[in-house]
Design a protein around this motif. Sequence first.
Motif, short mmCIF file in Angstrom:
data_model
loop_
_atom_site.label_atom_id
_atom_site.label_comp_id
_atom_site.label_asym_id
_atom_site.label_seq_id
_atom_site.Cartn_x
_atom_site.Cartn_y
_atom_site.Cartn_z
N GLY A 26 0.82 -1.22 0.00
CA GLY A 26 0.00 0.00 0.00
C GLY A 26 0.85 1.26 0.00
O GLY A 26 0.56 2.22 -0.72
N TYR A 27 1.90 1.26 0.80
CA TYR A 27 2.80 2.41 0.86
C TYR A 27 3.50 2.61 -0.48
O TYR A 27 3.63 3.75 -0.96
CB TYR A 27 3.83 2.25 1.97
CG TYR A 27 4.74 3.44 2.10
CD1 TYR A 27 4.33 4.57 2.79
CD2 TYR A 27 6.00 3.45 1.49
CE1 TYR A 27 5.14 5.68 2.89
CE2 TYR A 27 6.82 4.56 1.59
CZ TYR A 27 6.39 5.67 2.29
OH TYR A 27 7.21 6.76 2.38
N ALA A 28 3.96 1.52 -1.09
CA ALA A 28 4.66 1.61 -2.38
C ALA A 28 3.75 2.16 -3.47
O ALA A 28 4.17 2.99 -4.28
CB ALA A 28 5.20 0.24 -2.78
N ILE A 29 2.50 1.73 -3.48
CA ILE A 29 1.55 2.24 -4.48
C ILE A 29 1.31 3.73 -4.27
O ILE A 29 1.34 4.52 -5.22
CB ILE A 29 0.23 1.45 -4.44
CG1 ILE A 29 0.47 0.02 -4.94
CG2 ILE A 29 -0.85 2.13 -5.25
CD1 ILE A 29 -0.70 -0.92 -4.74
N ALA A 30 1.09 4.14 -3.01
CA ALA A 30 0.86 5.56 -2.72
C ALA A 30 2.09 6.39 -3.06
O ALA A 30 1.98 7.49 -3.61
CB ALA A 30 0.48 5.73 -1.25
N ASP A 31 3.28 5.86 -2.75
CA ASP A 31 4.52 6.59 -3.05
C ASP A 31 4.70 6.74 -4.56
O ASP A 31 5.10 7.80 -5.05
CB ASP A 31 5.71 5.88 -2.43
CG ASP A 31 6.98 6.71 -2.52
OD1 ASP A 31 6.94 7.89 -2.11
OD2 ASP A 31 8.00 6.17 -3.00
N VAL A 45 -8.11 7.97 -2.29
CA VAL A 45 -9.09 6.97 -2.72
C VAL A 45 -8.41 5.64 -3.00
O VAL A 45 -8.89 4.57 -2.57
CB VAL A 45 -9.88 7.47 -3.95
CG1 VAL A 45 -10.71 6.35 -4.56
CG2 VAL A 45 -10.76 8.65 -3.58
N VAL A 46 -7.28 5.68 -3.71
CA VAL A 46 -6.53 4.45 -4.00
C VAL A 46 -6.07 3.80 -2.70
O VAL A 46 -6.15 2.57 -2.53
CB VAL A 46 -5.35 4.73 -4.95
CG1 VAL A 46 -4.43 3.53 -5.06
CG2 VAL A 46 -5.86 5.14 -6.32
N LEU A 52 -8.66 -1.47 2.31
CA LEU A 52 -9.86 -2.29 2.54
C LEU A 52 -9.79 -3.62 1.80
O LEU A 52 -10.27 -4.64 2.31
CB LEU A 52 -11.11 -1.50 2.18
CG LEU A 52 -11.39 -0.28 3.06
CD1 LEU A 52 -12.65 0.46 2.59
CD2 LEU A 52 -11.50 -0.65 4.52
N ALA A 53 -9.18 -3.64 0.62
CA ALA A 53 -9.02 -4.90 -0.11
C ALA A 53 -8.09 -5.85 0.64
O ALA A 53 -8.35 -7.06 0.71
CB ALA A 53 -8.50 -4.64 -1.52
N SER A 54 -6.99 -5.31 1.20
CA SER A 54 -6.08 -6.18 1.95
C SER A 54 -6.74 -6.72 3.21
O SER A 54 -6.54 -7.87 3.59
CB SER A 54 -4.78 -5.45 2.28
OG SER A 54 -4.99 -4.39 3.17
N PHE A 55 -7.60 -5.91 3.87
CA PHE A 55 -8.35 -6.40 5.03
C PHE A 55 -9.37 -7.44 4.60
O PHE A 55 -9.55 -8.45 5.29
CB PHE A 55 -9.05 -5.25 5.75
CG PHE A 55 -8.22 -4.64 6.84
CD1 PHE A 55 -8.32 -5.09 8.14
CD2 PHE A 55 -7.32 -3.63 6.56
CE1 PHE A 55 -7.55 -4.54 9.15
CE2 PHE A 55 -6.55 -3.06 7.55
CZ PHE A 55 -6.67 -3.52 8.86
N ALA A 56 -10.05 -7.20 3.49
CA ALA A 56 -11.05 -8.15 3.02
C ALA A 56 -10.44 -9.51 2.73
O ALA A 56 -11.01 -10.55 3.09
CB ALA A 56 -11.75 -7.60 1.77
#
Length: 161
Positions: A26-31, A45-46, A52-56
């Motif tokens: 998640g951090y890598a995508i946001a970065d 939003v991303v 939420l997808a990783s929690f799901a």
Amino acid sequence: MGDFPAFRIVRWELKVLYIVVAWIVGYAIADLLRRLEVAPSVISVVDIVVTLASFALAVRVFRGRGEPIDPPRAWWRMTGWRRLSLRLGSLFGALAALSLVCLVGEITGAVTASYGVTGWLGLTLQYGVLAFFYFNSAAHMARLGIARPPKPLKFRPTIKW
């Protein structure tokens, strides 16, 4: 999904590893999105979707001690047992409240270290949604009488010399 093999994570060490890897992804995508100069609202939003997808996925594959391995969890069940759902719901509820305070501080100008209004709003929404789902899970388990089985007794023989 009939032929799809059931993938389950039972050991706590592997659960922690999953959480760390999900956070890094998640951090890598946001970065990457920040480096590409994508709008902060889009990054928020991303980030919400990835989190939420990783929690799901995690709540579908994690299993608690004594919880049946093979059958899929009910759609509402976030943890193996009620007490953990309550604890995680409380944690995410507190984080949502803290994020909301920071959001209000950002809006009013009281916060100097800026994460941005969209950043605080995104965190508040993420944590609020997760708190809701964990508390909902605990409520369902209480209503259905789902209780954690007692720990197995371990007898250690006393050796007298």
